[in-house]
Design a protein around this motif. Structure first.
Motif, PDB file in Angstrom:
ATOM      1  N   VAL A 110      10.166   1.205   6.290  1.00  0.00           N
ATOM      2  CA  VAL A 110      10.860   2.043   5.637  1.00  0.00           C
ATOM      3  C   VAL A 110      10.843   3.545   6.314  1.00  0.00           C
ATOM      4  O   VAL A 110       9.761   3.995   5.914  1.00  0.00           O
ATOM      5  N   LYS A 159      11.404  12.806  10.416  1.00  0.00           N
ATOM      6  CA  LYS A 159      10.407  13.684  10.745  1.00  0.00           C
ATOM      7  C   LYS A 159      10.423  14.850  10.027  1.00  0.00           C
ATOM      8  O   LYS A 159      11.687  15.394   9.963  1.00  0.00           O
ATOM      9  N   ASN A 214      -5.206   0.416  -0.038  1.00  0.00           N
ATOM     10  CA  ASN A 214      -4.643   1.490   0.611  1.00  0.00           C
ATOM     11  C   ASN A 214      -5.634   2.120   1.766  1.00  0.00           C
ATOM     12  O   ASN A 214      -5.104   2.343   2.716  1.00  0.00           O
ATOM     13  N   GLN A 220      -0.342  10.524  12.377  1.00  0.00           N
ATOM     14  CA  GLN A 220      -0.913  10.611  11.304  1.00  0.00           C
ATOM     15  C   GLN A 220      -0.859   9.516  10.330  1.00  0.00           C
ATOM     16  O   GLN A 220       0.405   8.684  10.336  1.00  0.00           O
ATOM     17  N   ALA A 261      -1.473   8.289   6.248  1.00  0.00           N
ATOM     18  CA  ALA A 261      -1.859   8.941   4.781  1.00  0.00           C
ATOM     19  C   ALA A 261      -1.584   8.035   3.807  1.00  0.00           C
ATOM     20  O   ALA A 261      -0.628   7.174   3.774  1.00  0.00           O
ATOM     21  N   VAL A 262      -2.355   8.070   2.834  1.00  0.00           N
ATOM     22  CA  VAL A 262      -2.379   7.277   1.388  1.00  0.00           C
ATOM     23  C   VAL A 262      -2.399   8.113   0.209  1.00  0.00           C
ATOM     24  O   VAL A 262      -2.853   9.234   0.072  1.00  0.00           O
ATOM     25  N   SER A 279       0.830  -1.164  -0.223  1.00  0.00           N
ATOM     26  CA  SER A 279      -0.089   0.031  -0.072  1.00  0.00           C
ATOM     27  C   SER A 279       0.867   1.173  -0.109  1.00  0.00           C
ATOM     28  O   SER A 279       2.060   1.162   0.262  1.00  0.00           O
ATOM     29  N   THR A 280       0.154   2.190  -0.230  1.00  0.00           N
ATOM     30  CA  THR A 280       1.063   3.588  -0.318  1.00  0.00           C
ATOM     31  C   THR A 280       0.875   4.233   1.135  1.00  0.00           C
ATOM     32  O   THR A 280       1.356   5.534   1.151  1.00  0.00           O
ATOM     33  N   ALA A 281       0.358   3.520   2.259  1.00  0.00           N
ATOM     34  CA  ALA A 281       0.392   4.244   3.323  1.00  0.00           C
ATOM     35  C   ALA A 281       1.635   4.547   4.063  1.00  0.00           C
ATOM     36  O   ALA A 281       2.743   3.792   4.106  1.00  0.00           O
ATOM     37  N   VAL A 282       1.636   5.854   4.492  1.00  0.00           N
ATOM     38  CA  VAL A 282       2.841   6.274   5.300  1.00  0.00           C
ATOM     39  C   VAL A 282       2.379   6.733   6.592  1.00  0.00           C
ATOM     40  O   VAL A 282       1.312   7.668   6.851  1.00  0.00           O
ATOM     41  N   VAL A 283       3.032   6.270   7.645  1.00  0.00           N
ATOM     42  CA  VAL A 283       2.653   6.663   9.256  1.00  0.00           C
ATOM     43  C   VAL A 283       3.706   7.521   9.695  1.00  0.00           C
ATOM     44  O   VAL A 283       4.779   7.146   9.854  1.00  0.00           O
ATOM     45  N   SER A 284       3.039   8.580  10.299  1.00  0.00           N
ATOM     46  CA  SER A 284       4.016   9.578  10.974  1.00  0.00           C
ATOM     47  C   SER A 284       3.945   9.752  12.477  1.00  0.00           C
ATOM     48  O   SER A 284       2.748   9.894  12.922  1.00  0.00           O
ATOM     49  N   THR A 285       4.825   9.204  12.975  1.00  0.00           N
ATOM     50  CA  THR A 285       4.429   9.428  14.471  1.00  0.00           C
ATOM     51  C   THR A 285       5.865  10.026  15.207  1.00  0.00           C
ATOM     52  O   THR A 285       6.859  10.547  14.672  1.00  0.00           O
ATOM     53  N   GLU A 286       6.001  10.091  16.553  1.00  0.00           N
ATOM     54  CA  GLU A 286       7.174  10.629  17.277  1.00  0.00           C
ATOM     55  C   GLU A 286       8.464   9.974  16.726  1.00  0.00           C
ATOM     56  O   GLU A 286       9.538  10.087  17.153  1.00  0.00           O
ATOM     57  N   ASN A 287       7.933   8.599  16.151  1.00  0.00           N
ATOM     58  CA  ASN A 287       9.247   7.579  16.109  1.00  0.00           C
ATOM     59  C   ASN A 287       9.936   7.953  14.400  1.00  0.00           C
ATOM     60  O   ASN A 287      10.621   7.065  14.177  1.00  0.00           O
ATOM     61  N   GLY A 288       9.273   8.559  13.682  1.00  0.00           N
ATOM     62  CA  GLY A 288       9.686   8.676  12.491  1.00  0.00           C
ATOM     63  C   GLY A 288       8.339   8.728  11.386  1.00  0.00           C
ATOM     64  O   GLY A 288       7.033   8.674  11.756  1.00  0.00           O
ATOM     65  N   VAL A 289       8.798   8.742  10.130  1.00  0.00           N
ATOM     66  CA  VAL A 289       7.684   8.774   8.968  1.00  0.00           C
ATOM     67  C   VAL A 289       7.960   7.577   8.370  1.00  0.00           C
ATOM     68  O   VAL A 289       8.920   7.233   7.620  1.00  0.00           O
ATOM     69  N   THR A 290       7.030   6.409   8.521  1.00  0.00           N
ATOM     70  CA  THR A 290       7.322   5.060   8.074  1.00  0.00           C
ATOM     71  C   THR A 290       6.351   4.700   6.715  1.00  0.00           C
ATOM     72  O   THR A 290       5.347   4.757   7.212  1.00  0.00           O
ATOM     73  N   ALA A 291       6.998   4.198   5.860  1.00  0.00           N
ATOM     74  CA  ALA A 291       6.308   3.478   4.865  1.00  0.00           C
ATOM     75  C   ALA A 291       6.495   2.076   4.794  1.00  0.00           C
ATOM     76  O   ALA A 291       7.095   1.554   5.608  1.00  0.00           O
ATOM     77  N   GLU A 292       5.618   1.560   3.971  1.00  0.00           N
ATOM     78  CA  GLU A 292       5.605  -0.043   3.856  1.00  0.00           C
ATOM     79  C   GLU A 292       6.959  -0.857   3.334  1.00  0.00           C
ATOM     80  O   GLU A 292       7.536   0.022   2.300  1.00  0.00           O
ATOM     81  N   LYS A 293       7.363  -1.871   3.963  1.00  0.00           N
ATOM     82  CA  LYS A 293       8.289  -2.393   3.258  1.00  0.00           C
ATOM     83  C   LYS A 293       8.243  -2.822   1.719  1.00  0.00           C
ATOM     84  O   LYS A 293       6.814  -3.181   1.433  1.00  0.00           O
TER      85      LYS A 293
END
Lengths: 337, 337, 337, 337
Positions: B269, B273, C130, C250, C252-253, A259-273
């Motif tokens: 991945v 931030k 997504n 957050q 996002a997709v 998926s194109t999901a990107v999760v942004s938290t205090e730990n970083g901005v993380t995309a799918e492997k």
């Protein structure tokens, strides 16, 4: 409607059977054969509506209703079955590599002389949407003359030592796809190879005479330089990328993800492997390569991956191994064929 | 060489003093005044080579060698000091907002009538490289007629309740930058505002009559619709994005980061931030806005952010508050000025 | 093996027939009916191996071998056919919207009372990879309490004026998917709607009483604020994005593309446009939604999208239209049902 | 406050003078010398507040008030001036390369023996935010043991033939930064080099005995394999990337751009090109490297880039040239020193 017989009902044979049934137009699986045919496989074949199953592939070669065969048996049987199939007048789609033994490939080439059957080799990655986009941009001249080609190809996990022992070595087993990719993306031949390799993932692989990490550099007939980097184990998944750089710019492809999901938290901005498994990553390419084979047979046009495309990567792999062993650059013309 | 006097030696006054000293051509800080002038600030000023320090800003206004003043004092003093400075014939760069009180802004506008001093308002984000790139693409017609504007503006952490109480409310304190951005990016005026807001980050903020989360929708004179979403606290840092969508396409900017590093492991991945702090994020914009002010004064050309640009966002903020209070869309013309 | 009858052989009916045949396990298309059944459609059905075709959907409802029906007819017939199907004891998968007429949805709800058939509504985007990833991250608590939801949904091109006239308006025709998405992603109900809209793509759309561009803001029962932005025409393709922002971060997709290729030349660094067509973009979701319907019927478990999920987006769309017409925020409880 | 004398007022000397003046704490430019000192340079120095200018660098070496010198003269003078400076008891920051002549580097090393001056080499890219982030992730163990290092380094445009003739060859002139980067990122020494190169950008470069395109593979003492790809001309700008792959994953950095703007139109989704010019790209690194030099001198701590760091890349470059000339892998121990 082209009648296809599949020889070999292992993982890749089953993948082809399903993708032909559901995704390939103008073709159907008319029969499947495997020496270890069992009830489970029979039930699976019935579920797909495959009318004939057999433990002897000669049942397929002797069936006049069969137009073409897919050779999905173990690698060491590819060439001999291919030759039988050619002599039986069947069009042949042969899984890669045709053989790890150059004399066997030569025999197949001899068999093809004077025959008018189609013969396609299963370098499926040529049919992948990402690599096709690279090829198209290169072919369209968008990046000008090719100067540098870079291919990253890393598996998600190393195979077992038992597999490594019979694999023919990493270059013939794994890098062969990448050698083909260099030729496909550039439309040019490799003339010389220089390889560095080591067993960094698993030292036991060195004990059985193989490597699991490599960087292979190549000179191409068009003057370009290509480099492949391989690892048997990328902790983050199946890493399959390519870049072609030229006089007008660069085209590059990165990994597919679920998926194109990107999760942004205090730990970083993380995309799918990257997708993990080669079947998941390359599924569409399997139906596309067979579709184009079916088209070539049906319309009597050239196959997209011919026997020379089957031969060259094996020559390059042999040169790479020789380079590694002799610790020097090796020209392809040094490889006796 | 333009001689600048800085009124107010708090955080933003110091930022301007340093950026003028090191980054603004054709200008120097000739004096700085602050009612709480102390030894520490004096030492800091000396380190920067600022020749005059004072606890009374009249020392700056009365100094004939001073060409221009930067008003960096507390918000409630901006307008009165600005009027004094205008009467003293000084060119004025005034931090935003000029005032939270519309009648005070009116007084400044009156003072400017008949005067020929330059007056610029400190909406620094107009000078940010990302937002400038959006503006340029819109102005160049690359996206055609503007249909939808979207601004995301989220702070990394909520201010203290004590600050919130005297802030004038989120719309005047924080969203005011985004209201200005809508006008800047589109070159069109806001005609109506409809606001939703709540205290979702910290319920105590509701108890002091304010909000910390909002979505504000606006109609623009050119027919476009704009929407701003705000939060006082984004766990992943300072989130500052914008999109402008139009008849020919879209231009969007995302966040700046401290590096382009991407780490791929079995956990995912992961990229960096967004930059956390507004000074870090917008540092270059502070020197650029003053540089353009200096140019406008030196060349007697129009300032890039004038008193009307100072007025309009305050009108919009008042309309947004009225919309929130009265639970209905509010036209800008309803705001008495 | 579940026997499915498809009512309506238009575009979406055909898509379902093909995806059931090739991708849905434990189900087969046993019959298809369409009042405009013709030779071409018959040939297509035969090619798929569908044994029964008819121009009268009652042939499906009266067939005791049929376990479930897919209602893919024109929107204004959905509810009546659904009621007949329920009375005939068939499990029902009904394309969205169940009806644009609230009283008709009420009739369906009445028919379902006391019945034990399954009833699923075709909000396919809930099954998209997504949006599922967004939902999963929200449900897993990765972003904490939800504060702001943002959905961008823009079509690649505006429909014809003839279509617009009978579409029921953009909110019921297009935004309805996004209203459902807000509920799906948050698991919370919309309580109030405030809409801005205009005909910016094509002014003729205003002449027939509709809009083509909108920004709709919503309050949710859980306190969050949601905003949808719509356009009937994005020059760069089908733009389908979502963000959910909360107390911990957050998710996002962004858009899917046909490849990951990036071309860098002196003109810029250019990636692929989003996929253009909704069938291309959402193809997998169509087989997934029917697979889950088949599972719910086979295992007698709850359907993933029930009649209330069919009702709520229509209520929200009605509230949005009322907000646009009356130029004020409208609570859902104002919509008579 | 450290008094610094700058020897050489060419491009890089001026860059250092400005960045020390504006960005380096605890240091000031006390003097600058250049054999071609002229009125323009004098005016520029005065503008920066540099109190002494001279056409003879001995004026700097003989000035007891000068604590440290920056050697920014032409490459062939670096070593001799460095030796004089060491003998004069000045701390030395020497631009890279110390010399293209190994015997000269040896002389500098001899001069440093028994001396207690600090000696730092100007490999500025070690101080770049992106490469620092890679190094940090490697050093923190985030990617495990290093297996493969990949560096892409491509200039935006090829230098003039006149420059190429006196450059010492691409490996010593351009790749030397990348050889240093391999050592910096891994903390391991290069033990063997294998190079492919060609003049693909400009065939005239071959006529003067140099190359403009190269792929260089290296074995490292820690077992890893490194590969650098170079081009003298990337049509899309200055391409500066790195990847380090290891047992636990990978860290990679991509290019910096002037903004994050992405424009989506019917022609594609287009982002900014990489920054074009090395000064623009690496500006911050110039002040950081001098800041750390100043800290090392002030606190009598180790410099971050010492004389061995100056030597090794020259050895690697010599080995690469020998590999290219002799068409075989070359061990570093073969390079006489």
């Amino acid at each position: 409607m082209l009648n296809i017989g599949i020889i070999g009902a292992g993982r890749i044979g089953k993948v082809h059977a399903q993708s032909i049934t559901f995704h390939v137009k103008n073709a159907q699986v008319a029969a499947i054969a495997d020496p270890f045919m069992n009830d489970e496989t029979k039930a699976w074949a019935e579920g797909l509506g495959i009318p004939k199953v057999s433990s002897d592939y000669h049942d397929i070669l002797n069936d006049p209703a069969i137009d073409a065969v897919l050779i999905c048996s173990s690698t060491n049987t590819h060439a001999d079955i291919a030759i039988e199939a050619i002599h039986a007048g069947k069009n042949v789609f042969c899984e890669k590599p045709v053989s790890q033994d150059l004399s066997k490939i030569k025999e197949v080439m001899e068999a093809l002389k004077g025959s008018n059957v189609k013969f396609q080799v299963g370098f499926n990655r040529r049919f992948d949407h990402n690599f096709r986009a690279v090829k198209q941009n290169v072919a369209d001249g968008n990046i000008g003359d090719v100067h540098i080609v870079k291919i990253t190809s890393r598996d998600p996990d190393a195979p077992s030592l038992d597999y490594v022992k019979v694999s023919g070595g990493m270059f013939l087993d794994m890098t062969i796809h990448d050698f083909d990719m260099v030729r496909y993306l550039t439309g040019s031949e490799v003339t010389e190879v220089s390889a560095y390799g080591a067993a960094l993932v698993n030292p036991q692989i060195a004990e059985v005479g193989d490597i699991d990490t490599a960087v292979i550099t190549m000179k191409l007939a068009n003057g370009a330089i290509a480099v492949i980097d391989n690892s048997r184990r990328a902790a983050y998944g199946y890493d399959q990328r390519a870049e072609v750089f030229g006089s007008k710019g660069q085209v590059a492809v990165s990994n597919d993800t679920s998926s194109t999901a990107v999760v942004s938290t205090e730990n970083g901005v993380t995309a799918e492997k990257p997708l993990y498994f080669f079947l998941e990553r390359y599924m569409e390419s399997f139906s596309r390569e067979v579709s184009e084979f079916v088209d070539a047979v049906s319309n009597n046009t050239a196959v997209p991956v011919d026997i020379n495309d089957g031969l060259q990567p094996v020559l390059i792999a042999k040169a790479a191994k020789k380079s590694l062993d002799e610790h020097r650059p090796v020209k392809l013309e040094e490889i006796t064929f």
